[in-house]
Every structure is written in C-alpha cells, then in structure tokens.
Design a protein around this motif. Sequence first.
Motif, PDB file in Angstrom:
ATOM      1  N   GLY A 148       0.808  -1.216   0.000  1.00 41.09           N
ATOM      2  CA  GLY A 148       0.000   0.000   0.000  1.00 41.09           C
ATOM      3  C   GLY A 148       0.842   1.268   0.000  1.00 41.09           C
ATOM      4  N   LEU A 149       1.899   1.274   0.818  1.00 40.53           N
ATOM      5  CA  LEU A 149       2.745   2.467   0.911  1.00 40.53           C
ATOM      6  C   LEU A 149       3.484   2.728  -0.394  1.00 40.53           C
ATOM      7  N   THR A 150       3.860   1.676  -1.107  1.00 44.94           N
ATOM      8  CA  THR A 150       4.668   1.828  -2.312  1.00 44.94           C
ATOM      9  C   THR A 150       3.832   2.083  -3.558  1.00 44.94           C
ATOM     10  N   TYR A 151       2.720   1.356  -3.683  1.00 43.17           N
ATOM     11  CA  TYR A 151       1.989   1.368  -4.961  1.00 43.17           C
ATOM     12  C   TYR A 151       0.586   1.963  -4.887  1.00 43.17           C
ATOM     13  N   LEU A 152       0.061   2.203  -3.704  1.00 41.12           N
ATOM     14  CA  LEU A 152      -1.337   2.643  -3.601  1.00 41.12           C
ATOM     15  C   LEU A 152      -1.488   3.996  -2.916  1.00 41.12           C
ATOM     16  N   GLY A 153      -0.491   4.832  -3.022  1.00 43.58           N
ATOM     17  CA  GLY A 153      -0.642   6.206  -2.558  1.00 43.58           C
ATOM     18  C   GLY A 153      -0.312   6.452  -1.106  1.00 43.58           C
ATOM     19  N   GLY A 154       0.526   5.646  -0.502  1.00 40.71           N
ATOM     20  CA  GLY A 154       0.940   5.899   0.871  1.00 40.71           C
ATOM     21  C   GLY A 154      -0.007   5.287   1.888  1.00 40.71           C
ATOM     22  N   TYR A 155      -0.149   5.986   3.027  1.00 43.30           N
ATOM     23  CA  TYR A 155      -0.948   5.436   4.122  1.00 43.30           C
ATOM     24  C   TYR A 155      -2.413   5.252   3.752  1.00 43.30           C
ATOM     25  N   THR A 156      -2.941   6.101   2.908  1.00 43.48           N
ATOM     26  CA  THR A 156      -4.343   5.936   2.504  1.00 43.48           C
ATOM     27  C   THR A 156      -4.556   4.580   1.847  1.00 43.48           C
ATOM     28  N   GLY A 157      -3.710   4.242   0.897  1.00 43.25           N
ATOM     29  CA  GLY A 157      -3.835   2.954   0.228  1.00 43.25           C
ATOM     30  C   GLY A 157      -3.541   1.790   1.148  1.00 43.25           C
ATOM     31  N   ALA A 158      -2.507   1.939   1.990  1.00 50.00           N
ATOM     32  CA  ALA A 158      -2.141   0.855   2.907  1.00 50.00           C
ATOM     33  C   ALA A 158      -3.267   0.570   3.895  1.00 50.00           C
ATOM     34  N   TYR A 159      -3.846   1.636   4.437  1.00 46.30           N
ATOM     35  CA  TYR A 159      -4.905   1.447   5.426  1.00 46.30           C
ATOM     36  C   TYR A 159      -6.195   0.929   4.795  1.00 46.30           C
ATOM     37  N   LEU A 160      -6.447   1.310   3.537  1.00 46.82           N
ATOM     38  CA  LEU A 160      -7.620   0.753   2.862  1.00 46.82           C
ATOM     39  C   LEU A 160      -7.457  -0.754   2.647  1.00 46.82           C
ATOM     40  N   LEU A 161      -6.233  -1.201   2.414  1.00 53.34           N
ATOM     41  CA  LEU A 161      -5.982  -2.639   2.332  1.00 53.34           C
ATOM     42  C   LEU A 161      -6.295  -3.314   3.667  1.00 53.34           C
ATOM     43  N   LEU A 162      -5.944  -2.652   4.767  1.00 50.28           N
ATOM     44  CA  LEU A 162      -6.253  -3.210   6.086  1.00 50.28           C
ATOM     45  C   LEU A 162      -7.764  -3.299   6.296  1.00 50.28           C
ATOM     46  N   VAL A 163      -8.494  -2.306   5.820  1.00 53.06           N
ATOM     47  CA  VAL A 163      -9.959  -2.355   5.912  1.00 53.06           C
ATOM     48  C   VAL A 163     -10.480  -3.537   5.095  1.00 53.06           C
ATOM     49  N   GLY A 164      -9.880  -3.780   3.937  1.00 56.31           N
ATOM     50  CA  GLY A 164     -10.271  -4.931   3.129  1.00 56.31           C
ATOM     51  C   GLY A 164     -10.013  -6.241   3.853  1.00 56.31           C
ATOM     52  N   VAL A 165      -8.881  -6.330   4.551  1.00 55.95           N
ATOM     53  CA  VAL A 165      -8.598  -7.518   5.371  1.00 55.95           C
ATOM     54  C   VAL A 165      -9.677  -7.698   6.430  1.00 55.95           C
ATOM     55  N   GLY A 166     -10.113  -6.584   7.006  1.00 58.59           N
ATOM     56  CA  GLY A 166     -11.183  -6.656   8.003  1.00 58.59           C
ATOM     57  C   GLY A 166     -12.479  -7.193   7.423  1.00 58.59           C
TER      58      GLY A 166
END
Length: 452
Positions: free
Chosen positions: A405-423
Amino acid sequence: MTGQEKHLALPQKTVDLTTRGDDHLSATKSSFGFHGWTIICFQALMFWLAAGAVTHGLNVILPALSNTFNLEYNALLALATPASWASILAGPLCAKLCEKKGPKFNIVFCLIACGLCFGLLGYWGTLTGFTVLFAGVCFFGTGFAYLGGTALIANWFIRKQGLALGWCTMGQTFSSAFFVPVLAGCFSWFGVHNGFWGVSLLMFATALLVALFAANKPEDIGRAPDNAPITAEELAERIRAHSDYICPVTTGQLLRMKDVWFMGIATGGIYIMLVGVVSQIVPRLMGMGFELGTAIFYMTLAALFGTFGAYGWGWLNQKVGIKAAISIYTLWWMVSVVINIVQFNALTLWISLLMIGFSLAGATNLSTALIATKFPRKAYIRAIGIIAPIQSIVRCFAFSILALGLTYLGGYTGAYLLLVGVGAVTLILIWQTDVTPIGTLTPTSGEHPGLR
C-alpha cells in the motif's frame, strides 16, 4: 457443518456442573474467588512479560546491542523477523507438551528457558547469537503466555472466560506502556551486559509462583470452574470424567475441519490490522507534522486507554456471545482505520487514536475465547496447537500488505484501505464459523456432554 463436524457437535447436556448457582454467579460479575484471581494475575503477568520480551522490548534491545557490541542496527532489525518465526513452531510443540505434562509444567519450563535466553542476550554479542537467543525468547515466550497460559485460563473459566481474559489482557496493555521503561532502567542500573537479567529474574520468579500456587484445573484443588459451588459427589464425578477423558478430535481431524481454518485465518486477519496500524502509529503521526517525542507520547496515551478495552471486550463477550463480540471488534477496527484515513481535525484524530488504543487488548482476548468456545477445556490445547501456527503465518503478511500500500497505492491511505479490506474478509470468515462446542468421548460410554 460437515458430517464429521455434526457428529462432533455437543449434544444436549444431561448434567453441567458449571451452571449451578446462577442467581449469585452472574456471568458478567468478576466473582472469581481467591484461586481464580490468582490464575488471572499469573496470566496477566505472563502477558506482560511475553509481549514485552517478544515485541515492545525491541525498541531498546536493538539499540543497546548495536552500541554495546558494535553490531549493525539494520542487520539486527532484519534478523529479528526470521527469529520471530520461532513462535510458529511453538504452537504445535508446546501444545503437545501441555497435553502430555499439563499447562502448568509447560509454563514453568518455558518461563525458565525464556529467562535464560533473554538474560544471555547481553553476553553473546554477535548477529548469530542474537538470532539464536531471540528465536528462543519468541519460542518460549509464546509457549508460556499464549499456549500454556491461555490453556490454563480455558481450564479455569468457562462461563466467565471473557471477563477473565479481559482482566488478563490488561497485562498486555501495561506492557505496551511500561515494559520499555523497566528494561531501559535495568540497562541504566546494571549495564547492558547484566541488565537483561532484570527481566529474566521476573520470569524466574513467575515460574516459581506458578509452580507453587497454580493448578492445571480447579478440580485439582477441590474447586469448580468460574468459582461455582460444587458438592463432594460432583467433584468426584468430575475427577472420574477427567481421568477417563479422550480428546474427541485428532490432529488430522482438526486439519480437515473448516472451522479450524476459518478461526486461524480470521484471527490472523485481526492481527494484521492490529500490527499494521500499531507498528505505524509513530511514523504516521510524524508524517502529519508531529515531533517524535509527541508522537510517542500520543501512542502511550492511546495504549493506556486500552486498559478500559481489555475489560470492555471481555464484558461484551459475556453479554452478546463470542461470535457477535468478535464481529463488533473487527468492525470497530475497520471504523477506527477509516477515521484515521479521513480525519479532518484534532478531534477526529484523537477519536481514531483512542479507538485504536481501546482495541489493543481485544485481539488476544477474543481470539482466545473464540477457539475455547468451540474447543472447551482439554480440547483447547490440541486445537490451539493447530490454529496458532495458522494465525501466526497469516499475521506475518501484515508488513507485506503495508509495503504494498505504501509503495503502490498512494501511501498510508492505500495501505490502510488494504487493512480495511482484510477486516471485511475477516468478518465473512467469522460469520461462516460454527462456534458450537464439540462433544467429547470416553472409552466406555461413547459420546457424552463435554467436560465444560
């Protein structure tokens, strides 16, 4: 359920010795009795020691070893990850030890071994030495706190297990806040070489207390789970039933049960959210413009607020049941992460931080209760030996998901959205999990109500 799982489902009970005295033994009251509170205090202390030695302590362990032995800090940090994989092996191996010798023996043995490994960190000043010894700390720390300790809780508390775990997991919360200052103080007072033994002595003292004052199950000292009243006849029947007990499932059967895999993956997903967020609180806050000291202070306040969550999630489990409680907990994590992404001002930032802090102790509390509900008492030990490694392997993906997420999806916004998806995936798995307790078998009578 599969045909096999239906066969193992708990039938209608004929006698349940843990449900007597409901008028005064409310499942939402912490009337654990002296012996019950002793077990809870031991487990809280073990959570404090294990969480600190395996996770929080690295904040000061790595700089201390790097400066004392002239070791490359980044090399130590890189080696900490493969060393921590020893925790995966602790699941099946320590579960076997619990089955053969009892949780108490496993706890005492692992505490002593972990204390030796931790103390020797100050002497074996090489990269190889750190890797070997820290792997031992991770293996034995997991063994005494998360295998043996939770098995002890599963034996001592049935109807009040959620509340008991709520009190126990306060140890993890206080570890987040105080383990690092305690270890840093030991380094300051005794030097790095000897400072590790300060925590080791606490492990040895805990091993001695458990050896002297803990029992594998309440029946061993004439008590019943949850501090319930029990007659001499009931106690004798319990002792006979335990001596005749045969675990209703084999390791092979557990591996073929979909609920085992759902539990392992779902609780691993919860830990992905926890690790993913907590490991990034300080850099996330610094990215918002806060100084390092302020960011650490905010993280400490959030962790201390988690003391309320330790009890609160256990209370919720008692009120609504484990399946609903762990689903609400997962949703809570998802909402807190979303608020952290879209936070508009200081108020919403603090709402997110306090929600995160409130969640910290709930992962261990509710994941343990989820497994123990399906696999009560002795069956818990065999089940956790399978589920814990699955959970640990899934949890290891936390940093990969963050990096993606941090590298390819726009930083913390993308990384945290991935975490929401895991949830979201975790929620689906939880709702697909059947938490009906399995039955038990005896050599003579076939299937009968579980020893609960």
